[in-house]
Design a protein around this motif. Structure first.
Motif, PDB file in Angstrom:
ATOM      1  N   PHE A  69       0.704  -1.289  -0.049  1.00 35.46           N
ATOM      2  CA  PHE A  69       0.104   0.041   0.099  1.00 35.46           C
ATOM      3  C   PHE A  69       0.759   1.256   0.022  1.00 35.46           C
ATOM      4  CE2 PHE A  69      -2.384   3.375   1.977  1.00 35.46           C
ATOM      5  CZ  PHE A  69      -3.631   3.256   1.404  1.00 35.46           C
ATOM      6  N   ALA A  70       2.156   1.105   0.507  1.00 37.39           N
ATOM      7  CA  ALA A  70       3.053   2.360   0.347  1.00 37.39           C
ATOM      8  C   ALA A  70       3.170   2.805  -0.884  1.00 37.39           C
ATOM      9  CB  ALA A  70       4.408   1.984   1.341  1.00 37.39           C
ATOM     10  N   LEU A  71       2.976   1.919  -1.821  1.00 41.21           N
ATOM     11  CA  LEU A  71       3.050   2.574  -3.245  1.00 41.21           C
ATOM     12  C   LEU A  71       2.371   3.985  -3.322  1.00 41.21           C
ATOM     13  CD1 LEU A  71       3.477   2.301  -6.331  1.00 41.21           C
ATOM     14  CD2 LEU A  71       1.207   1.066  -6.314  1.00 41.21           C
ATOM     15  N   GLY A  72       1.108   4.023  -2.790  1.00 40.14           N
ATOM     16  CA  GLY A  72       0.350   5.307  -2.801  1.00 40.14           C
ATOM     17  C   GLY A  72       1.158   6.389  -2.261  1.00 40.14           C
ATOM     18  N   LEU A  73       1.608   6.318  -1.076  1.00 37.22           N
ATOM     19  CA  LEU A  73       2.377   7.542  -0.512  1.00 37.22           C
ATOM     20  C   LEU A  73       3.899   7.961  -1.310  1.00 37.22           C
ATOM     21  CD1 LEU A  73       2.509   9.778   1.533  1.00 37.22           C
ATOM     22  CD2 LEU A  73       3.514   8.192   3.297  1.00 37.22           C
ATOM     23  N   ALA A  74       4.487   6.852  -1.853  1.00 34.36           N
ATOM     24  CA  ALA A  74       5.423   7.011  -2.506  1.00 34.36           C
ATOM     25  C   ALA A  74       5.301   7.642  -3.896  1.00 34.36           C
ATOM     26  CB  ALA A  74       6.177   5.617  -2.978  1.00 34.36           C
ATOM     27  N   LEU A  75       4.180   7.296  -4.555  1.00 33.59           N
ATOM     28  CA  LEU A  75       3.877   8.232  -5.591  1.00 33.59           C
ATOM     29  C   LEU A  75       3.601   9.683  -5.280  1.00 33.59           C
ATOM     30  CD1 LEU A  75       1.374   5.700  -7.414  1.00 33.59           C
ATOM     31  CD2 LEU A  75       3.867   6.363  -8.152  1.00 33.59           C
ATOM     32  N   VAL A  76       2.907   9.772  -4.194  1.00 31.81           N
ATOM     33  CA  VAL A  76       2.765  11.395  -3.834  1.00 31.81           C
ATOM     34  C   VAL A  76       3.918  12.013  -3.502  1.00 31.81           C
ATOM     35  CG1 VAL A  76       1.812  12.747  -2.190  1.00 31.81           C
ATOM     36  CG2 VAL A  76       0.292  10.907  -2.928  1.00 31.81           C
ATOM     37  N   MET A  77       4.654  11.246  -2.659  1.00 27.89           N
ATOM     38  CA  MET A  77       6.022  12.138  -2.019  1.00 27.89           C
ATOM     39  C   MET A  77       7.011  12.208  -3.045  1.00 27.89           C
ATOM     40  SD  MET A  77       5.179  13.157   0.920  1.00 27.89           S
ATOM     41  CE  MET A  77       6.721  13.566   1.536  1.00 27.89           C
ATOM     42  N   ILE A  78       7.343  11.166  -3.981  1.00 25.48           N
ATOM     43  CA  ILE A  78       8.590  10.990  -4.716  1.00 25.48           C
ATOM     44  C   ILE A  78       7.788  11.769  -6.314  1.00 25.48           C
ATOM     45  CG2 ILE A  78      10.093   9.619  -5.877  1.00 25.48           C
ATOM     46  CD1 ILE A  78      10.073   7.943  -3.657  1.00 25.48           C
ATOM     47  N   GLY A  79       6.843  11.332  -6.716  1.00 29.81           N
ATOM     48  CA  GLY A  79       6.163  11.860  -7.968  1.00 29.81           C
ATOM     49  C   GLY A  79       5.821  13.254  -8.099  1.00 29.81           C
ATOM     50  N   ARG A 103      17.322  12.418   1.377  1.00 25.25           N
ATOM     51  CA  ARG A 103      18.111  13.119   0.284  1.00 25.25           C
ATOM     52  C   ARG A 103      18.200  12.236  -0.987  1.00 25.25           C
ATOM     53  NH1 ARG A 103      21.653  17.222   2.340  1.00 25.25           N
ATOM     54  NH2 ARG A 103      21.954  17.199   4.602  1.00 25.25           N
ATOM     55  N   SER A 104      17.680  11.089  -1.018  1.00 26.18           N
ATOM     56  CA  SER A 104      17.577  10.328  -1.974  1.00 26.18           C
ATOM     57  C   SER A 104      16.164   9.577  -2.191  1.00 26.18           C
ATOM     58  CB  SER A 104      18.516   9.389  -2.294  1.00 26.18           C
ATOM     59  OG  SER A 104      18.453   8.242  -1.228  1.00 26.18           O
ATOM     60  N   VAL A 105      15.660   9.013  -3.439  1.00 25.84           N
ATOM     61  CA  VAL A 105      14.616   8.316  -3.625  1.00 25.84           C
ATOM     62  C   VAL A 105      14.560   7.192  -2.547  1.00 25.84           C
ATOM     63  CG1 VAL A 105      13.355   6.790  -5.045  1.00 25.84           C
ATOM     64  CG2 VAL A 105      14.222   8.990  -6.031  1.00 25.84           C
ATOM     65  N   ALA A 106      15.676   6.502  -2.569  1.00 25.73           N
ATOM     66  CA  ALA A 106      15.663   5.347  -1.700  1.00 25.73           C
ATOM     67  C   ALA A 106      15.682   5.680  -0.196  1.00 25.73           C
ATOM     68  CB  ALA A 106      17.157   4.784  -1.959  1.00 25.73           C
ATOM     69  N   ASP A 107      16.266   6.740   0.077  1.00 23.59           N
ATOM     70  CA  ASP A 107      16.079   7.265   1.577  1.00 23.59           C
ATOM     71  C   ASP A 107      14.465   7.634   1.994  1.00 23.59           C
ATOM     72  OD1 ASP A 107      18.784   7.186   2.127  1.00 23.59           O
ATOM     73  OD2 ASP A 107      19.106   9.330   1.503  1.00 23.59           O
ATOM     74  N   LYS A 108      14.096   8.013   0.991  1.00 23.23           N
ATOM     75  CA  LYS A 108      12.639   8.733   1.213  1.00 23.23           C
ATOM     76  C   LYS A 108      11.789   7.402   1.390  1.00 23.23           C
ATOM     77  CE  LYS A 108      12.775  13.143  -1.246  1.00 23.23           C
ATOM     78  NZ  LYS A 108      12.726  13.967  -0.012  1.00 23.23           N
ATOM     79  N   MET A 109      12.127   6.369   0.362  1.00 23.93           N
ATOM     80  CA  MET A 109      11.121   5.201   0.333  1.00 23.93           C
ATOM     81  C   MET A 109      11.247   4.503   1.720  1.00 23.93           C
ATOM     82  SD  MET A 109       9.191   4.508  -2.190  1.00 23.93           S
ATOM     83  CE  MET A 109       9.216   2.753  -2.000  1.00 23.93           C
ATOM     84  N   ALA A 110      12.590   4.323   2.195  1.00 22.02           N
ATOM     85  CA  ALA A 110      12.889   3.666   3.374  1.00 22.02           C
ATOM     86  C   ALA A 110      12.063   4.377   4.660  1.00 22.02           C
ATOM     87  CB  ALA A 110      14.447   3.273   3.760  1.00 22.02           C
ATOM     88  N   GLY A 111      12.088   5.531   4.744  1.00 23.06           N
ATOM     89  CA  GLY A 111      11.602   6.283   5.667  1.00 23.06           C
ATOM     90  C   GLY A 111      10.086   6.281   5.621  1.00 23.06           C
ATOM     91  N   MET A 112       9.234   6.064   4.680  1.00 22.27           N
ATOM     92  CA  MET A 112       7.835   6.148   4.775  1.00 22.27           C
ATOM     93  C   MET A 112       7.104   4.902   4.812  1.00 22.27           C
ATOM     94  SD  MET A 112       6.788   7.116   0.734  1.00 22.27           S
ATOM     95  CE  MET A 112       7.945   8.436   0.241  1.00 22.27           C
ATOM     96  N   VAL A 113       7.831   3.647   4.455  1.00 25.53           N
ATOM     97  CA  VAL A 113       7.235   2.066   4.325  1.00 25.53           C
ATOM     98  C   VAL A 113       6.801   1.740   5.740  1.00 25.53           C
ATOM     99  CG1 VAL A 113       7.620  -0.097   3.608  1.00 25.53           C
ATOM    100  CG2 VAL A 113       8.384   1.843   2.168  1.00 25.53           C
ATOM    101  N   LEU A 114       7.421   1.783   6.684  1.00 30.24           N
ATOM    102  CA  LEU A 114       6.870   1.139   7.930  1.00 30.24           C
ATOM    103  C   LEU A 114       5.978   1.924   8.389  1.00 30.24           C
ATOM    104  CD1 LEU A 114      10.141  -0.352   9.468  1.00 30.24           C
ATOM    105  CD2 LEU A 114       8.419  -1.513   8.319  1.00 30.24           C
ATOM    106  N   PRO A 115       6.020   3.378   8.728  1.00 30.24           N
ATOM    107  CA  PRO A 115       4.674   3.989   9.174  1.00 30.24           C
ATOM    108  C   PRO A 115       3.519   3.529   8.182  1.00 30.24           C
ATOM    109  CG  PRO A 115       6.626   5.562   9.010  1.00 30.24           C
ATOM    110  CD  PRO A 115       7.222   4.136   8.274  1.00 30.24           C
ATOM    111  N   VAL A 116       3.555   3.638   7.139  1.00 29.72           N
ATOM    112  CA  VAL A 116       2.248   3.369   6.435  1.00 29.72           C
ATOM    113  C   VAL A 116       2.018   1.926   6.334  1.00 29.72           C
ATOM    114  CG1 VAL A 116       1.457   2.878   4.114  1.00 29.72           C
ATOM    115  CG2 VAL A 116       2.790   5.013   4.630  1.00 29.72           C
TER     116      VAL A 116
END
Length: 301
Positions: A82-92, A193-206
């Motif tokens: 489900f974290a795909l959704g927030l990833a598209l919002v935050m990174i896209g 600071r990177s896409v990987a950093d942002k993904m790693a930060g948001m996945v577990l809370p979501v």
């Protein structure tokens, strides 16, 4: 002079995560920008965000429809996808109502007015709804819910029933807990600071809020109308009581979920971090106002 240039270069190209105080400063600046964005840009970015969260919801239901998975694994894995959704919002790049509850930090600091906050929340909520409903139409027309012998559609219906049947107070507190986790995910994403950093930060809370069954108003703008369409078109498994899935049932969920999301995001995260980094620590990072003058604030209403 050379030391100053080296320091600026180090900050610009650094690989370490931003500190919490730097995140707080970033969130306030973004809050001003978001609150004063032109209507059309705000609305269209909100439509994109609503569709993005719906895509995450679509992904989640595929996992939910697999009866061979154990409860804990199903909820955890479903939350991760489900974290795909927030990833598209935050990174896209998009505007999500639940994440925008954090603009309250700029409001508390008198950088934006109450009317600007309410305007932003209203425009973004409505845009998210339009994006989610557009995805409902496309998913239904694609016959996605017929996957796994109709198990995906059954999972959508059962999920909707579980969201509509609780009382208003329960939904409200589930909304609070949900957006505490979502906004913490956004906060951690801002640290990267990177896409990987942002993904790693948001996945577990979501993943945590999804696994726990908390209420995200934008996700529910997708799940509940999709379930309603399935009921109205007769796509209901035999023996499943779907009497709760009505328009009034959808409203019964969305209103307290939205209010809970505001309390959880604006109060449980935005206000708390503002108190810590602006008040308790004395405002270590003064911000320029939109005219670039440090220390001046927009007048309070």
């Amino acid at each position: 002079m050379a030391e100053k240039d080296a320091s600026q270069k180090s900050e610009m190209f650094g690989s370490d995560a931003y500190s919490p105080a730097e995140i707080q400063e970033k969130v306030e600046k973004l809050g001003v920008k978001k609150a004063r964005m032109p209507f059309l840009a705000s609305f269209m970015l909100a439509v994109v965000a609503g569709g993005s969260i719906a895509l995450g919801g679509m992904f989640f239901v595929i996992i939910l429809a697999d009866a061979t998975l154990g409860f804990a694994f199903q909820r955890l894995f479903g939350g991760i996808v489900f974290a795909l959704g927030l990833a598209l919002v935050m990174i896209g790049g998009a505007e999500l109502f639940t994440g925008n509850c954090l603009i309250v930090m700029a409001w508390i600091n008198r950088q934006i007015r109450t009317g600007e906050v309410l305007r932003n929340w209203t425009v973004i909520w409505l845009g998210n709804l339009v994006g989610a409903l557009a995805m409902v139409v496309m998913v239904f027309m694609a016959h996605h819910t017929e996957m796994n012998g109709g198990a995906v559609g059954a999972a959508v219906l059962k999920l909707a029933i579980s969201k509509i049947t609780p009382d208003t107070v329960t939904i409200f507190f589930k909304g609070i807990l949900c957006n505490i986790l979502v906004c913490l995910g956004v906060w951690l994403a801002y640290a990267g600071r990177s896409v990987a950093d942002k993904m790693a930060g948001m996945v577990l809370p979501v993943a945590a809020f999804v696994a726990a069954g908390f209420e995200h108003c934008v996700a529910n703008m997708y799940f509940l109308p999709l379930a309603y369409v399935l009921v109205e078109t007769g796509h209901v498994p035999a023996g499943l009581d779907v009497s709760a899935i009505t328009l009034s049932g959808i409203v019964h969920n969305l209103i307290p979920a939205t209010l809970g999301n505001i309390v959880g995001g604006a109060g449980g995260v935005g206000l708390v971090y503002w108190i810590i980094y602006r008040k308790a620590l004395g405002g270590l990072h003064p911000l320029p106002n939109p005219q670039g003058e440090v220390g001046r604030r927009a007048p309070a209403e």
